[in-house]
Design a protein around this motif. Structure first.
Motif, PDB file in Angstrom:
ATOM      1  N   PHE A  80      49.815 -26.214   9.937  1.00 26.55           N
ATOM      2  CA  PHE A  80      50.011 -26.975   8.694  1.00 26.55           C
ATOM      3  C   PHE A  80      49.646 -26.086   7.494  1.00 26.55           C
ATOM      4  N   PRO A  81      50.385 -24.984   7.302  1.00 29.39           N
ATOM      5  CA  PRO A  81      50.028 -24.017   6.249  1.00 29.39           C
ATOM      6  C   PRO A  81      50.216 -24.543   4.835  1.00 29.39           C
ATOM      7  N   ASP A  82      51.029 -25.587   4.657  1.00 29.08           N
ATOM      8  CA  ASP A  82      51.276 -26.112   3.318  1.00 29.08           C
ATOM      9  C   ASP A  82      50.197 -27.093   2.869  1.00 29.08           C
ATOM     10  N   LEU A  83      49.320 -27.489   3.781  1.00 26.68           N
ATOM     11  CA  LEU A  83      48.209 -28.370   3.438  1.00 26.68           C
ATOM     12  C   LEU A  83      47.007 -27.526   3.020  1.00 26.68           C
ATOM     13  N   PRO A  84      46.024 -28.110   2.358  1.00 24.64           N
ATOM     14  CA  PRO A  84      44.882 -27.319   1.871  1.00 24.64           C
ATOM     15  C   PRO A  84      44.282 -26.429   2.953  1.00 24.64           C
ATOM     16  N   SER A  85      43.994 -25.192   2.595  1.00 26.53           N
ATOM     17  CA  SER A  85      43.533 -24.205   3.561  1.00 26.53           C
ATOM     18  C   SER A  85      42.077 -24.436   3.951  1.00 26.53           C
ATOM     19  N   LEU A  86      41.800 -24.288   5.243  1.00 28.57           N
ATOM     20  CA  LEU A  86      40.432 -24.381   5.750  1.00 28.57           C
ATOM     21  C   LEU A  86      39.649 -23.103   5.510  1.00 28.57           C
ATOM     22  N   PRO A 179      34.267 -27.096  -0.848  1.00 29.16           N
ATOM     23  CA  PRO A 179      33.978 -26.947   0.576  1.00 29.16           C
ATOM     24  C   PRO A 179      35.163 -26.431   1.366  1.00 29.16           C
ATOM     25  N   ALA A 180      34.874 -25.751   2.449  1.00 26.45           N
ATOM     26  CA  ALA A 180      35.892 -25.274   3.383  1.00 26.45           C
ATOM     27  C   ALA A 180      35.296 -25.343   4.785  1.00 26.45           C
ATOM     28  N   TYR A 181      35.998 -24.761   5.743  1.00 27.80           N
ATOM     29  CA  TYR A 181      35.585 -24.930   7.136  1.00 27.80           C
ATOM     30  C   TYR A 181      34.198 -24.359   7.412  1.00 27.80           C
ATOM     31  N   ALA A 182      33.790 -23.326   6.698  1.00 30.03           N
ATOM     32  CA  ALA A 182      32.433 -22.802   6.871  1.00 30.03           C
ATOM     33  C   ALA A 182      31.394 -23.887   6.600  1.00 30.03           C
ATOM     34  N   ASP A 183      31.627 -24.709   5.583  1.00 29.44           N
ATOM     35  CA  ASP A 183      30.717 -25.821   5.298  1.00 29.44           C
ATOM     36  C   ASP A 183      30.732 -26.845   6.417  1.00 29.44           C
ATOM     37  N   TYR A 184      31.902 -27.126   6.955  1.00 28.88           N
ATOM     38  CA  TYR A 184      32.001 -28.146   7.998  1.00 28.88           C
ATOM     39  C   TYR A 184      31.288 -27.691   9.269  1.00 28.88           C
ATOM     40  N   ILE A 185      31.370 -26.409   9.566  1.00 32.73           N
ATOM     41  CA  ILE A 185      30.682 -25.878  10.748  1.00 32.73           C
ATOM     42  C   ILE A 185      29.179 -26.112  10.623  1.00 32.73           C
ATOM     43  N   VAL A 186      28.605 -25.669   9.526  1.00 29.76           N
ATOM     44  CA  VAL A 186      27.159 -25.760   9.354  1.00 29.76           C
ATOM     45  C   VAL A 186      26.725 -27.207   9.205  1.00 29.76           C
ATOM     46  N   PHE A 187      27.469 -27.981   8.443  1.00 33.15           N
ATOM     47  CA  PHE A 187      27.102 -29.393   8.267  1.00 33.15           C
ATOM     48  C   PHE A 187      27.099 -30.138   9.589  1.00 33.15           C
ATOM     49  N   ARG A 212      19.139 -29.588   1.065  1.00 31.78           N
ATOM     50  CA  ARG A 212      19.121 -31.054   1.096  1.00 31.78           C
ATOM     51  C   ARG A 212      20.203 -31.616   0.169  1.00 31.78           C
ATOM     52  N   ALA A 213      20.318 -31.050  -1.022  1.00 30.04           N
ATOM     53  CA  ALA A 213      21.321 -31.542  -1.975  1.00 30.04           C
ATOM     54  C   ALA A 213      22.729 -31.302  -1.455  1.00 30.04           C
ATOM     55  N   TRP A 214      22.956 -30.132  -0.865  1.00 28.91           N
ATOM     56  CA  TRP A 214      24.270 -29.840  -0.259  1.00 28.91           C
ATOM     57  C   TRP A 214      24.573 -30.821   0.863  1.00 28.91           C
ATOM     58  N   ARG A 215      23.589 -31.110   1.693  1.00 29.91           N
ATOM     59  CA  ARG A 215      23.798 -32.087   2.767  1.00 29.91           C
ATOM     60  C   ARG A 215      24.257 -33.418   2.191  1.00 29.91           C
ATOM     61  N   GLY A 216      23.650 -33.841   1.103  1.00 27.36           N
ATOM     62  CA  GLY A 216      24.079 -35.082   0.463  1.00 27.36           C
ATOM     63  C   GLY A 216      25.508 -35.012  -0.036  1.00 27.36           C
ATOM     64  N   ARG A 217      25.888 -33.872  -0.606  1.00 18.36           N
ATOM     65  CA  ARG A 217      27.274 -33.726  -1.074  1.00 18.36           C
ATOM     66  C   ARG A 217      28.246 -33.764   0.094  1.00 18.36           C
ATOM     67  N   MET A 218      27.862 -33.150   1.200  1.00 11.26           N
ATOM     68  CA  MET A 218      28.739 -33.145   2.373  1.00 11.26           C
ATOM     69  C   MET A 218      28.913 -34.543   2.944  1.00 11.26           C
TER      70      MET A 218
END
Length: 237
Positions: A80-86, A179-187, A212-218
């Motif tokens: 799905f290359p036309d959708l937002p990139s991970l 955010p991108a996939y790197a955030d999703y991995i760690v979160f 902690r603040a980033w966790r809340g945003r995620m």
């Protein structure tokens, strides 16, 4: 063919797999809405018959079956290359691979003694014996012994989090401004702890305020995706 997501579930539909959370956020990032097939540990033969191995998550799409979260994320990016990139391009994919390996080999292991003894209560009762036997064989002791003193092992987790805290004190997300996939991995590791234990593994005053603040945003992303499913049991089950 529909996009089908075989996802690990626990007690009363709890989403207990950190790996499934990575892909849930990847779907949301791409704006994809798969058909979800809830999957218990007891459903191992269905997963094995589809993918030739026994781990979840897996996806089915266009007669293709993909397992392993990194492979799934790459499949979604390429299909799905036309959708937002991970990843934000080839270089971003390469750096994110490092984040993936670091999370699996450093952050995840540091989290386990914080939550394992609690986590088993979030698993479907019919799956608990398997989880206990398999994880106790890995750690060489009972889950209760392994998690007997989480305060003593918390400094090791916070030490592992030091590069995260420093990065997030300078930018909103691990990937930068968005955010991108790197955030999703760690979160996914911190979400695993949120679902699997009443213990806050990032307590106030522990020197990880930016994390902690980033966790809340995620948690708040994608209309509160991180709070969409039940968390730790409030009563003995």
């Amino acid at each position: 063919m529909a996009l089908i997501f075989h996802e690990r579930v626990g007690l009363e539909g709890r989403r207990i797999s950190p790996f499934s959370w990575r892909i849930r956020y990847a779907f949301a990032h791409k704006g994809l809405q798969p058909t979800v097939v809830p999957t218990r540990f007891a459903d191992v033969e269905r997963i094995r018959s589809l993918s030739g191995q026994h781990f979840t998550p897996i996806i089915e799409h266009d007669e293709t079956v993909v397992h392993d979260t990194w492979s799934i994320a790459c499949y979604l990016e390429d299909r799905f290359p036309d959708l937002p990139s991970l990843f934000g391009g080839a270089m971003g994919r390469g750096v994110t691979r490092l984040v993936n390996i670091w999370s699996d080999t450093v952050l995840g292991p540091a989290m386990r003694p914080q939550i394992y003894a609690d986590f088993i209560r979030c698993i479907d009762p019919g799956d608990r014996d398997y989880f206990r036997r398999s994880r106790e064989a890995q750690v060489g002791m009972t889950l209760e012994q392994y998690s007997a003193d989480p305060d003593a092992t918390l400094p090791a987790l916070l030490s592992a989090c030091a590069p995260l805290e420093r990065t997030l004190s300078e930018q909103a997300f691990l990937a930068g401004e968005a955010p991108a996939y790197a955030d999703y991995i760690v979160f996914s590791v911190f979400q695993w702890a949120r679902i699997g234990s009443p213990r806050d593994v990032l307590p106030e005053g522990s020197g990880v305020g930016a994390l902690r603040a980033w966790r809340g945003r995620m948690i708040a992303l994608y209309e509160g995706l991180g709070d969409r499913f039940a968390g730790y049991p409030m009563e003995e089950t």
